[in-house]
Design a protein around this motif. Structure first.
Motif, PDB file in Angstrom:
ATOM      1  N   MET A   1       1.002  -1.194  -0.181  1.00  0.00           N
ATOM      2  CA  MET A   1       0.129   0.160   0.092  1.00  0.00           C
ATOM      3  C   MET A   1       0.899   1.388  -0.060  1.00  0.00           C
ATOM      4  O   MET A   1       1.901   1.086   0.703  1.00  0.00           O
ATOM      5  N   SER A   2       0.593   2.117  -0.871  1.00  0.00           N
ATOM      6  CA  SER A   2       1.444   3.491  -0.921  1.00  0.00           C
ATOM      7  C   SER A   2       0.769   4.587   0.004  1.00  0.00           C
ATOM      8  O   SER A   2      -0.549   4.636  -0.020  1.00  0.00           O
ATOM      9  N   ALA A   3       1.563   5.238   0.784  1.00  0.00           N
ATOM     10  CA  ALA A   3       1.061   6.161   1.454  1.00  0.00           C
ATOM     11  C   ALA A   3       0.255   7.266   0.741  1.00  0.00           C
ATOM     12  O   ALA A   3      -0.642   8.095   1.324  1.00  0.00           O
ATOM     13  N   ILE A   4       0.871   7.723  -0.300  1.00  0.00           N
ATOM     14  CA  ILE A   4       0.472   9.190  -1.031  1.00  0.00           C
ATOM     15  C   ILE A   4      -1.011   9.010  -1.237  1.00  0.00           C
ATOM     16  O   ILE A   4      -1.732   9.988  -1.276  1.00  0.00           O
ATOM     17  N   ARG A   5      -1.506   7.706  -1.728  1.00  0.00           N
ATOM     18  CA  ARG A   5      -2.936   7.808  -2.017  1.00  0.00           C
ATOM     19  C   ARG A   5      -3.848   8.099  -0.666  1.00  0.00           C
ATOM     20  O   ARG A   5      -4.767   8.922  -0.920  1.00  0.00           O
ATOM     21  N   LEU A   6      -3.639   7.551   0.530  1.00  0.00           N
ATOM     22  CA  LEU A   6      -4.228   7.901   1.716  1.00  0.00           C
ATOM     23  C   LEU A   6      -4.032   9.213   1.968  1.00  0.00           C
ATOM     24  O   LEU A   6      -5.170  10.091   2.304  1.00  0.00           O
ATOM     25  N   LEU A   7      -2.840   9.882   1.957  1.00  0.00           N
ATOM     26  CA  LEU A   7      -2.735  11.224   2.180  1.00  0.00           C
ATOM     27  C   LEU A   7      -3.354  12.201   1.307  1.00  0.00           C
ATOM     28  O   LEU A   7      -3.958  13.244   1.952  1.00  0.00           O
ATOM     29  N   VAL A   8      -3.235  11.970   0.130  1.00  0.00           N
ATOM     30  CA  VAL A   8      -3.918  12.845  -0.914  1.00  0.00           C
ATOM     31  C   VAL A   8      -5.492  12.719  -0.667  1.00  0.00           C
ATOM     32  O   VAL A   8      -6.114  13.791  -0.454  1.00  0.00           O
ATOM     33  N   LEU A   9      -6.020  11.373  -0.707  1.00  0.00           N
ATOM     34  CA  LEU A   9      -7.538  11.531  -0.341  1.00  0.00           C
ATOM     35  C   LEU A   9      -7.979  12.239   0.990  1.00  0.00           C
ATOM     36  O   LEU A   9      -8.860  12.969   0.889  1.00  0.00           O
ATOM     37  N   GLY A  10      -7.041  11.941   1.921  1.00  0.00           N
ATOM     38  CA  GLY A  10      -7.479  12.390   3.092  1.00  0.00           C
ATOM     39  C   GLY A  10      -7.575  14.067   3.086  1.00  0.00           C
ATOM     40  O   GLY A  10      -8.126  14.674   3.749  1.00  0.00           O
ATOM     41  N   ALA A  11      -6.372  14.528   2.600  1.00  0.00           N
ATOM     42  CA  ALA A  11      -6.075  16.074   2.378  1.00  0.00           C
ATOM     43  C   ALA A  11      -7.444  16.614   1.536  1.00  0.00           C
ATOM     44  O   ALA A  11      -7.901  17.748   2.231  1.00  0.00           O
ATOM     45  N   VAL A  12      -7.752  16.077   0.552  1.00  0.00           N
ATOM     46  CA  VAL A  12      -8.873  16.608  -0.203  1.00  0.00           C
ATOM     47  C   VAL A  12     -10.190  16.464   0.664  1.00  0.00           C
ATOM     48  O   VAL A  12     -10.962  17.370   0.765  1.00  0.00           O
ATOM     49  N   LYS A  13     -10.456  15.481   1.293  1.00  0.00           N
ATOM     50  CA  LYS A  13     -11.388  15.318   2.296  1.00  0.00           C
ATOM     51  C   LYS A  13     -11.570  16.342   3.296  1.00  0.00           C
ATOM     52  O   LYS A  13     -12.773  16.883   3.633  1.00  0.00           O
ATOM     53  N   GLN A  14     -10.524  16.607   4.009  1.00  0.00           N
ATOM     54  CA  GLN A  14     -10.487  17.771   5.011  1.00  0.00           C
ATOM     55  C   GLN A  14     -11.062  18.935   4.443  1.00  0.00           C
ATOM     56  O   GLN A  14     -11.620  19.762   5.332  1.00  0.00           O
ATOM     57  N   HIS A  15     -10.790  19.412   3.221  1.00  0.00           N
ATOM     58  CA  HIS A  15     -11.192  20.680   2.742  1.00  0.00           C
ATOM     59  C   HIS A  15     -12.528  20.643   2.076  1.00  0.00           C
ATOM     60  O   HIS A  15     -13.180  21.615   1.916  1.00  0.00           O
ATOM     61  N   GLY A  16     -12.936  19.215   1.665  1.00  0.00           N
ATOM     62  CA  GLY A  16     -14.116  19.447   0.803  1.00  0.00           C
ATOM     63  C   GLY A  16     -13.985  19.463  -0.589  1.00  0.00           C
ATOM     64  O   GLY A  16     -14.255  18.562  -1.470  1.00  0.00           O
TER      65      GLY A  16
END
Length: 204
Positions: A1-16
């Motif tokens: 599993m790559s951390a980048i996918r989780l990090l990017v999805l999580g960052a977008v989610k926090q902004h909406g």
């Protein structure tokens, strides 16, 4: 599993909704460029790839001030939200996660209900215990790891890592069950992202 996918999805989610520079700015604010592969090129590539995969919806919102292509803002689709939570749960339970993946999981753990977060971490503890038992039962010579010369130090490292990982995880479970932090459904969450135009003191 790559951390980048989780990090990017999580960052977008926090902004909406967020454009690429916001995502990059947040990840640098969290120091992710130091403890993961979240470099600018990989962040923008991940955004575009996940938009192609239907995990993000890309909105063209404004023309570039310097004559380039329009600025794009990204928003999680329903599939993207499902993928985000699947990656988050995997990051928290898998015993042999790389440090960057586990770090990303901890960074977003409060998006889960408190009880679920604690249970996922208990699963991680059980997996660490099972893995440690397998290592010591099947790979330890009768005379101890020292019989393998300096190669035995690899086993010492594995066992020590398992013990340290278990101790840290149990401590986190105790803090969570003791009421630390604000989890999903409990009220206003901790704000861990930068507002539009807010200066990032850790920007590269």
């Amino acid at each position: 599993m790559s951390a980048i996918r989780l990090l990017v999805l999580g960052a977008v989610k926090q902004h909406g909704r967020a454009h690429g520079y916001q995502v990059r700015n947040d990840l640098e604010y969290w120091g992710a460029h130091e403890w993961s592969h979240a470099k600018p090129g990989s962040i923008y590539h991940a955004l575009k790839q996940m938009a192609k995969q239907g995990l993000l919806h890309a909105h063209e919102v404004a023309p570039s001030a310097v004559g380039g292509p329009p600025r794009v803002e990204y928003e999680l689709t329903e599939r993207g939200l499902e993928e985000y939570f699947a990656l988050l749960r995997e990051a928290l339970t898998t015993y042999d996660q790389r440090v960057d993946v586990l770090s990303a999981g901890i960074g977003f753990i409060v998006d889960l209900p408190r009880a679920e977060a604690a249970e996922l971490l208990r699963q991680r503890v059980r997996a660490l215990e099972e893995w440690r038992t397998a290592v010591t039962e099947y790979y330890t010579p009768e005379g101890g790891p020292g019989q393998l010369g300096h190669i035995g130090e690899i086993m010492h490292m594995w066992v020590h890592s398992a013990d340290a990982g278990k101790e840290w995880t149990l401590g986190l479970i105790e803090r969570i069950e003791g009421g630390a932090y604000v989890f999903a459904g409990e009220g206003d969450p901790f704000v861990g992202v930068l507002a539009e135009g807010e200066e990032n003191p850790f920007a590269t």
